[in-house]
Scaffold this active site. Structure first.
Site, PDB file in Angstrom:
ATOM      1  N   GLU A 245      34.247  65.075  -9.445  1.00 44.49           N
ATOM      2  CA  GLU A 245      33.186  64.459 -10.224  1.00 44.49           C
ATOM      3  C   GLU A 245      33.413  64.742 -11.691  1.00 44.49           C
ATOM      4  O   GLU A 245      33.890  65.798 -12.071  1.00 44.49           O
ATOM      5  CB  GLU A 245      31.833  65.037  -9.820  1.00 44.49           C
ATOM      6  CG  GLU A 245      31.248  64.365  -8.622  1.00 44.49           C
ATOM      7  CD  GLU A 245      29.871  64.910  -8.345  1.00 44.49           C
ATOM      8  OE1 GLU A 245      29.747  66.147  -8.325  1.00 44.49           O
ATOM      9  OE2 GLU A 245      28.952  64.115  -8.162  1.00 44.49           O
ATOM     10  N   ASN A 385      20.625  61.546  -4.519  1.00 40.68           N
ATOM     11  CA  ASN A 385      20.063  62.593  -5.381  1.00 40.68           C
ATOM     12  C   ASN A 385      19.409  63.703  -4.560  1.00 40.68           C
ATOM     13  O   ASN A 385      19.330  64.844  -5.024  1.00 40.68           O
ATOM     14  CB  ASN A 385      19.090  61.973  -6.383  1.00 40.68           C
ATOM     15  CG  ASN A 385      19.839  61.254  -7.506  1.00 40.68           C
ATOM     16  OD1 ASN A 385      21.015  60.908  -7.350  1.00 40.68           O
ATOM     17  ND2 ASN A 385      19.180  61.059  -8.637  1.00 40.68           N
TER      18      ASN A 385
END
Lengths: 399, 377, 399, 377
Positions: A245, A385
């Site tokens: 990421e 999330n």
């Protein structure tokens, strides 16, 4: 402590800006800025332009044709591109399979695949998710059976983004169904999309767009040399890919661009005879998201600085996905509300189908509701999330 | 104080719910949405046969003379079914405006045809810079000999392409936001000089912008000349806001049920999504939002014809605020909890989401009504 | 469907209003309206006044000296009292142990205890929570050993509200430590606070007040006749008491009173030379909480109507605690912010210590920060709002 | 771009943190709070011995001439310790104002005494109807012979009772909100006509309202006559806002750590509270708020002396908004997650909560700064 760039970094930024002024095609950036989305051909065109400048792969090491830039330069580059309205790079080749091939691929694989990614000749897509698996990748069912120097692949992948443009797909497949743990017995295969037995079926999303697909494999023959690393060790490479990421996930550059667009639209729209941006309630909402974005930008810079010093990424990195996507959604919501009833006129939203012609109302209104709908995905994909919060709870807070 | 329904009301609710469940499946709706007009005149006739188009028409004009509570029950069911037909516009707003204008001649001409379902009459009021304010009218009607000439633009008029005629607002005097000078005109949909630019909307319906370029109308086109037109418009919009809120409530209930069902069946990391406490509490909050919305929909239905204008405005704006926020939260979270599946066109949940989004943007959004409410003291 | 009261109900409301005009002591209602809290003696005084009018126990059946009112009348009564600034009734006798004695007590217990509660002669307090137990009551440790016709009680209770005023306490105690489940082996005892061996120690709360206590039991002798119902069946009576939730938990009447106070203060406070209530952002926040309160009121009325028809309480009842307490906290937050820096001057906040003299700034400012602090408790006690959400998830949504 | 601290800065941070951990336990703090003055002059002298009172005084006046970053690090530690002493007021705001006013004579007289910790100088600016605006001054200073007569009121001046003297603002001309006409006067705390009405505050500190009734001052009491006084006030407040934000960040970090610790040890229904997903995500949100606040505290420290006034205002107002919201959420949730224990005076968490609440109300609350920010475009 210093928030300013060094003179070298400023000079680099100027170099990027100049390049963009000269080489970013206006027809592409206008589409991006207007929220109309980027056509497949424009992605390819832009990648070729970057490649010719030597900037085809900002995050790759030099020996593989990358720029070898440090994280700050990469950040400057990405921010300038986003602000100028350049297309976001298609991540599957450059950001996902590319680094995996660099890290774990054989020299032959590296020679065969990396230059074609760089030049925009291959379009990669991803075969990770399966129906019923979602964020729980380890439960995947697609099978690959070894027959001599080939695997025979059978199964189904879903949420495959841009598979209708791609000519290659990287896949997680199960090579050992009897492995003691679900993460074991998985292999990582590279598959030519033109192999017989592959069917790509579109999934229409709520914004009317065709962005994602189901991909079906029926007795698809894949040469063993297209496997990355060892058999049954695919989970290792998959995790590497997922954990790769980067701060760019926060989308700060494009959110800044959207914020400017929001303000510009809210200056043109009227409420009670005055510009909407002067409405105290709307102004407060805009101010709040602008402030949230400022805070996130510093948080991203902190993560970047940590990365640049080769310190372990600080806790700040894990916040970027959550706050970055929330801000993107808030901006799209405010943009939609800014145009009032003119958010309602709505036609198909795929980039190939969109053009500047608004069906009704001001031109800038046309894509706003579609974007609002489309951006529901950002808090779902890349690890929802909720999953991100689980990760922070466990790995950072130690709960 | 009583929150029960009469036997007749309950029968109506059951009938309509059964009708849409039997005749308006998600697949049927998809076909209707894809059809040329985007709604089904045949189904409209069935609604008329059930008496539903007559619901808001007084008995003296061939209607049922029912009230906002009956309309609420019908709209609950239409919400669940995501009905595409122009019920809110043609069977609630239009007859409400005709009654409020009190023009006996026009009423006796139009209301029976509305009640029978023959005639689709659409109110065309909203203009490009309207954000909910009813007094914002820039379309002009100039006296010309014996009649009027209309010039102007109407914006995002839902179901305009279905209309046989419009009840269209224009100014005979005054500036853009003046309270006085707004008048309602009957405008046939094939009037010379009227252009109907029709398009699909976010929620799968049809709407249009109307362009009026020197549209000539006879003097009798001006209706309700003796009435306070703006007050009549507000009365009709209050009744229609109540119906809109009820539609949203029907949707929210259906979305919440679908989400609970989905999370119970969908497994992740070895257990159903519904076992994760964070998702449980999210669904509790969705439920609370829906219950608060239901309460405010009751209030809207009860108060939307209240003679005390301040009381009415407070109730309707408050209801729109609660329903707007609830719909936004529930719609967004329903998609989130459905994950990737929520993003597809295949499941009804994304269609519910889009209709809730459109409802929030209709007749003034949440902030608009919050500010209206605050302005009432 | 009809939101209006019947003529009989309206007449009753008028009767209550008239009674309040004539009999609610002005010195008490002024303290309540100013947020200064109610002194113990004033609670007793007011209960005697209600008792003399025959309204000492609005929720009890007539045969026990109650009013026998239906839920709507109780609601009207409570709302009018709250709006007029009457003290909230101390719940421990009237609302908690009273109904338990009525339902499960012996005739002797009923004759002995109920009239004294009605007349305000006994002040009851609650011995439920223990240190380390919180909302998880079944894990309680206080022991009661049977010795002939007495129990000997040892242990500690906490979060005991107003034990320093009370002369009786009702307690959950463990009578069988070897019961197979933690809920079993618990008994429900009524204990005279003057019994030797009981120590009450104040807990100062964050607002500086003395509202709650720890209560220590050291070889406290309790006659067996003071036990409610059967030995080891105390959990049944405790659950009855806990589930005896009522719509009044939402505090709608007092929140309405606080809302009016908020508006009145915001009309007097200035911002940029204009009343704060005309500040668009503050006005929007006030409007939002007012609207939330409107919605909650209807929801409460729906619950009430269901109760009045003897239908099972609808799902709406369980929402009241959550939304009611959230609204109370929001109002206290806005009230505090309304007075700006004058929220800061802060002295001890116990009712016995408070008076009208403000240490600085306008008189209405004095108690606001204390109330804000104090009201943090409402989302914690009575089953925290997290527990409430668990309950809704399980019992209503079936998750 | 660099988020590291110099070795000197790190040493300073470590020193101060070690000092407060060793000398400012929660028990010590409680005793100090209960003492007559509510702060400890002895401890103040120790801070002075560590050089901390000299931090914001330029070297030419006997100070260390450090900057906002050093102040930030010190305030982080003072936040964690909930230091009661008037550091922010007497060692940050007062020297910042004196420097900004540029009155060389007064600076050379006062700054050395501030640096050494001998003299407590308190800025008295805020008035009853101030909500953060710096230009709101109604206290008047009338020229009278050779001097001035001051009349007016100052409101909730933190640590006023600790002051040897005040730097007090009054108008020599203009209306309440005019930019021009505001001046700073030196007012001894024992000046005739000055009444100091002292009281405790929510956060366990002391403050006072000042009543000025015909307070006569010599002409040299007016200081910085050549300067733009309002600009100087703003400069000083920006520096102090940055310090205040840093204090809040120190508190938030400590509160979050305490909450995590508490939920790990506290069991309910057979498992630690920290195992409940809803509470885990709550703590994640508290953590995210704290990290965003930390980022904005960095920005505030870096920008609070920026020559571009618009840039400075944007940064400081944005920081105050983020920190105000973060502090409110973290404080409220910390109490909630501590349950009943969070409500007691016994645990430090409720004291952290009250200080965070007070910080949000200091120098303009969240809405005030949100509107300021919006007004800057």
């Amino acid at each position: 402590m210093d928030l300013n760039y060094t003179p070298e970094q400023l000079a680099f930024r100027e170099e990027v800006r100049e390049f963009l002024r000269e080489h970013l095609p206006a027809d592409i950036s206008e589409r991006v800025k207007a929220g109309l989305g980027v056509r497949a051909e424009d992605y390819r065109r832009w990648q070729r332009i970057l490649f010719e400048r030597g900037w085809g792969a900002p995050t790759w090491p030099k020996e593989f044709g990358g720029t070898g830039w440090d994280p700050v330069r990469v950040h400057i580059f990405e921010e300038e591109l986003a602000l100028a309205g350049a297309p976001k790079p298609v991540p599957f080749g450059l950001r996902m399979v590319g680094p995996v091939i660099i890290e774990f691929g054989t020299p032959e694989q590296q020679k065969r695949f990396l230059p074609r990614i760089l030049r925009g000749e291959d379009w990669w897509c991803q075969g990770y998710s399966e129906p019923g698996a979602g964020s729980d990748l380890a439960s995947l069912k697609t099978r690959a059976e070894r027959h001599g120097d080939h695997y025979i692949v059978n199964g189904q992948k879903t949420w495959n983004t841009s598979g209708h443009y791609a000519n290659w797909i990287f896949c997680l497949v199960r090579t050992d169904p009897n492995a003691p743990k679900p993460q074991q017995g998985i292999s990582f295969l590279l598959i030519d999309m033109s192999t017989p037995g592959i069917t790509v079926r579109p999934i229409r999303t709520l914004d009317g767009a065709h962005e994602v697909n189901e991909v079906w494999f029926e007795n698809v023959k894949v040469p063993v040399e297209n496997r990355i690393g060892e058999e049954n060790k695919g989970w290792t490479y998959a995790k590497f890919l997922l954990s790769h990421e980067r701060t760019s996930i926060a989308g700060i550059g494009s959110s800044k661009r959207e914020l400017q667009r929001l303000k510009s639209i809210a200056r043109q729209e009227m409420k009670n005879g005055r510009p909407l941006l002067e409405d105290p309630l709307f102004a407060a909402r805009v101010a709040q998201v602008e402030i949230d974005l400022m805070a996130l930008e510093i948080t991203a810079l902190r993560a970047l600085a940590a990365a640049a010093e080769n310190r372990a990424p600080g806790p700040e990195a894990s916040i970027l996905k959550i706050k970055g996507t929330e801000i993107q959604q808030t901006l799209s919501e405010l943009l939609m509300h800014a145009v009032g009833q003119y958010a309602l006129p709505f036609e198909r939203h795929s980039p190939e189908e969109n053009d500047f012609k608004s069906v009704a109302g001001p031109e800038y209104a046309a894509p706003l509701a579609g974007t609002y709908c489309n951006l529901r995905k950002v808090t779902i994909y890349g690890g929802s999330n909720e999953i991100q919060r689980n990760i922070i709870a466990q790995t950072i807070l130690g709960l | 104080m009583d929150f029960t329904f009469t036997d007749e009301q309950q029968l109506l609710a059951d009938t309509v719910q059964r009708f849409v469940r039997e005749h308006y499946s998600f697949e049927t709706r998809r076909e209707i949405a894809a059809s040329e007009h985007g709604w089904s005149p045949a189904l409209w006739q069935e609604l008329a046969n059930l008496g539903l188009t007559a619901l808001n028409v007084p008995q003296e004009h061939g209607g049922l003379g029912a009230g906002p509570v009956e309309t609420m029950l019908v709209m609950n069911a239409f919400g669940e079914a995501l009905l595409l037909e122009p019920y809110l516009e043609a069977a609630v707003l239009a007859p409400a405006l005709l009654q409020a204008l009190g023009d006996a001649k026009v009423a006796s001409e139009l209301l029976p045809a509305i009640a029978s379902g023959e005639r689709i009459v659409i109110v065309a009021h909203q203009e490009p810079q309207t954000r909910g304010e009813l007094n914002m009218v820039t379309t002009r009607a100039e006296k010309n000999g014996d009649g009027y000439v209309l010039q102007g633009k109407k914006s995002v008029i839902m179901h305009a392409s279905a209309a046989h005629e419009f009840l269209l607002t224009a100014r005979t005097s005054g500036k853009a936001t003046d309270a006085a000078g707004v008048r309602v005109f009957r405008v046939p949909s094939d009037a010379a000089g009227l252009t109907i630019n029709s398009y699909r909307t976010l929620d799968g319906r049809r709407a249009a912008d109307l362009e009026l370029d020197r549209v000539r109308l006879p003097s009798e086109s001006l209706i309700g000349a003796d009435s306070d037109t703006l007050a009549a418009l507000e009365t009709a919009h209050h009744i229609s806001l109540s119906a809109l809120c009820a539609e949203a409530v029907g949707i929210m209930k259906a979305v919440n049920a679908a989400t609970i069902e989905y999370t119970k069946n969908r497994k992740q990391f070895g257990q159903p999504l519904s076992r994760f406490q964070v998702l449980q509490h999210r669904m509790v909050d969705m439920f609370i939002h829906a219950e608060q919305a239901l309460s405010m929909s009751y209030l809207a239905a009860i108060k939307c014809q209240d003679p005390d204008i301040n009381e009415r405005r407070r109730a309707l704006s408050a209801a729109k605020v609660v329903i707007g926020r609830a719909g936004r939260f529930i719609g967004q979270q329903a998609i989130q909890l459905h994950g990737g599946m929520g993003m597809t066109d295949e499941l009804i949940v994304s269609h519910y989401f889009k209709r809730l989004t459109a409802i929030e943007l209709t007749w003034g959004d949440t902030d608009f009504h919050l500010q209206q409410f605050a302005g009432l003291g």
